[in-house]
Scaffold this motif. Sequence first.
Motif, short mmCIF file in Angstrom:
data_model
loop_
_atom_site.label_atom_id
_atom_site.label_comp_id
_atom_site.label_asym_id
_atom_site.label_seq_id
_atom_site.Cartn_x
_atom_site.Cartn_y
_atom_site.Cartn_z
N GLN A 11 1.64 11.29 -4.79
CA GLN A 11 1.16 11.66 -3.43
C GLN A 11 0.87 10.68 -2.56
O GLN A 11 1.25 10.65 -1.50
N GLY A 12 0.27 9.57 -3.09
CA GLY A 12 0.02 8.49 -2.11
C GLY A 12 1.23 7.73 -1.90
O GLY A 12 1.37 7.34 -0.48
N ILE A 13 2.15 7.61 -2.81
CA ILE A 13 3.55 6.92 -2.03
C ILE A 13 4.29 7.90 -1.12
O ILE A 13 4.85 7.11 -0.25
N ALA A 14 4.21 9.26 -1.26
CA ALA A 14 4.75 10.18 -0.63
C ALA A 14 4.08 9.90 1.05
O ALA A 14 4.94 9.76 2.05
N ARG A 15 2.93 10.10 1.06
CA ARG A 15 2.05 9.51 2.29
C ARG A 15 2.68 8.26 2.94
O ARG A 15 2.64 8.13 4.06
N GLY A 16 2.39 7.14 1.89
CA GLY A 16 2.72 5.81 2.56
C GLY A 16 4.21 5.77 3.06
O GLY A 16 4.35 5.15 4.02
N LEU A 17 5.25 6.39 2.24
CA LEU A 17 6.42 6.07 2.71
C LEU A 17 6.68 6.76 4.32
O LEU A 17 7.29 6.51 4.95
N ARG A 18 5.84 8.07 4.40
CA ARG A 18 5.92 8.83 5.69
C ARG A 18 5.50 7.94 6.65
O ARG A 18 6.00 7.90 7.81
N SER A 19 4.12 7.42 6.42
CA SER A 19 3.61 6.78 7.53
C SER A 19 4.01 5.49 7.76
O SER A 19 4.08 4.74 8.85
N LEU A 20 4.72 4.70 6.93
CA LEU A 20 5.40 3.39 7.26
C LEU A 20 6.68 3.35 7.95
O LEU A 20 6.85 2.60 8.90
N ARG A 21 7.41 4.33 7.38
CA ARG A 21 8.72 4.51 8.06
C ARG A 21 9.07 5.55 9.26
O ARG A 21 9.94 5.50 9.97
N THR A 54 0.81 -1.21 0.22
CA THR A 54 -0.04 0.07 0.04
C THR A 54 0.77 1.31 0.11
O THR A 54 0.73 2.24 -0.80
N ALA A 55 1.73 1.33 0.99
CA ALA A 55 2.80 2.44 1.12
C ALA A 55 3.66 2.53 -0.46
O ALA A 55 3.73 3.99 -0.60
N SER A 56 3.76 1.66 -1.21
CA SER A 56 4.61 1.77 -2.45
C SER A 56 3.54 2.21 -3.63
O SER A 56 4.02 2.00 -4.73
N LEU A 93 10.44 -0.26 -5.20
CA LEU A 93 10.21 0.54 -3.93
C LEU A 93 9.55 -0.23 -2.88
O LEU A 93 10.24 -0.37 -1.78
N ALA A 94 8.64 -1.27 -3.21
CA ALA A 94 8.15 -2.02 -2.20
C ALA A 94 9.27 -3.04 -1.67
O ALA A 94 9.25 -3.50 -0.52
N ARG A 95 10.05 -3.52 -2.62
CA ARG A 95 11.13 -4.49 -2.19
C ARG A 95 12.12 -3.76 -1.29
O ARG A 95 12.63 -4.48 -0.43
N ALA A 96 12.65 -2.66 -1.52
CA ALA A 96 13.35 -1.64 -0.58
C ALA A 96 12.64 -1.58 0.63
O ALA A 96 13.24 -1.43 1.90
N LEU A 97 11.26 -1.53 0.65
CA LEU A 97 10.77 -0.94 2.14
C LEU A 97 10.67 -2.31 2.89
O LEU A 97 10.52 -2.24 4.02
N LEU A 98 10.22 -3.55 2.16
CA LEU A 98 10.18 -4.56 2.81
C LEU A 98 11.45 -5.24 3.44
O LEU A 98 11.26 -5.97 4.38
#
Length: 574
Positions: free
Chosen positions: A508-518, A446-448, A482-487
């Motif tokens: 915009q969704g990726i920016a919010r997801g990146l912020r909320s996940l990490r 979802t974040a990516s 990006l999902a691979r890196a976050l995982l």
Amino acid sequence: MTGTRTTEAGMTGANVLRRTLRRNAARLGAGTLLLSLHQVCEASVPILIGVIVDRAIGPGDGGALLWWLAALAALFTVLSLAYRYGARTLMRAIAHEAHLLRLELAAKIIDRRGLDTGLRAGELLTISSNDADNTSELLDYLPRAVGALVAAAMCAVTLLLIDLPLGVAVLVATPLTLLALHVGTPYITRHVAAQQELAGQAASLATDLVSGVRPLRGIGAEAAASRRYERVSRLSLAAALRAGRTQGIYAAVSGAGGALLASGVAVLAGWFALRGQISAGEFLTVIGLAQFLMEPVGTLTLVPGWVAEARASADRVARVAGAPVLLPGGPPSGGPGDAGAAGPSDGGPPGLEVSGLSYDALAGVDLVAGPGEFVGVMAHRPADADALVRVLSGRVSPAEYGGSVRIGGRILVEPHHTDLFEGTLATNLTVGGEPGSPEELAAVLTASAADDVVAAHADGLEHQVVERGASLSGGQRQRVALARALLARPPILVLHDPTTAVDAVTEQGIARGLRSLRHPGGGDTFTTLVVTSSPALLAAADRVFVLDGGKVVAEGSHAELGATDDDYRQAVQR
């Protein structure tokens, strides 16, 4: 880095070959003995046939003929078994050594500290596959050479014992014939090399065209690209035909030369037989040995070239296996997600500090991304961004740049041009590791915005991805990468333009997801640095560093810089 590169501990191709022989000594010895026995049996066949003629057929002794035929059958049995088990033993040694070399090279190549070889990814792949195989083939070349020497020696002794002048004539004429044929070898080599080079160019061009088919369609360049490939393909075909024609002529000439030599020996041996100098059985033995001798002597003329090829491959293997790491400290390898990661690690909480960094376009960069911070870097010049990412990714030796880079914890750098692997979406995300809990995987997707990529295919995470992810669009590849890196959950994550191929809404969704996940707030343990000009990602960052002219020229939040810096505002407007 330019100039000659040295390897750690002075590793050379000769070292690699000696090590290959040492760790396969048992199988090499057994295989060599068995192949030598096979060659002795091969040389004994014409000798035994001559004995049968003289001692059974000539006298008309049926009982003796049966005994000698039984001996001949036993000889063929030993001959066959010796070759079968000798070849099997050596093939096991070759496969085992190639496997060990590939493991060693793979471990060096994926070392998170980076490798100082100056080689591109394609060259490293070739060395870890083709050159590893060629190096291990030494375990086949040496037994062949020993067996050929044993066979040649046995033939020489037998011919000289039968008739000294005849033996000398055969032993002189055979090498001279092979030497004359060897004169054409360089000519063939040049034609084959030219054919291989053009075939390689055609294959490389085909790969480029396939991987870039979407951009080609976008600019309407399919026809031009097809014409270019057709020209290279035709040149490759012409070279292949020339090489095949040359090899065919050589094969015909060598066959004729062998036949003429055998005919000449037959005439001379026949003359000696008519004069009573040798018996009928010895006559047959001489003809058989003369014909057989072509094989071991021919092998001996080829062995130097084979060994030279193995040595050249071993030199390339040594260049990688003995290459020094780019960055000191830290463990040599890691788990899934560590590809592209670099050290050193000085322990403590995750954080990144760059002080006075001068490299390529950079001229004294200072920036800090502390523990738990989400930091953006906006570079007016792409060269500044590329140089910074290269240093952080560990692809540059500390000796090649000025200043210092201090890293607390493991760092993973996801480059702008990233590759996916042949397999499924799931294996690309985990890269052979554990995917974590379903909730964690869902959060990362979802974040990516990679959940859209999964949902777009009926088989979901089991959707097959071709090599380099060519079956996915550019935006889909970016989201999966990006999902691979976050995982991988690295303590320090560096992203370089991770959203250039996605639309503004998805960005915009990726920016919010990146912020909320990490960085959900309250004791964050991750550090994230994004090198980008995306306003969405920069707005999600805690602080933004602005690079221009190789230096940091401004620092602040995205809102502050947008309000006070006209150049910044124009650079990030979309």
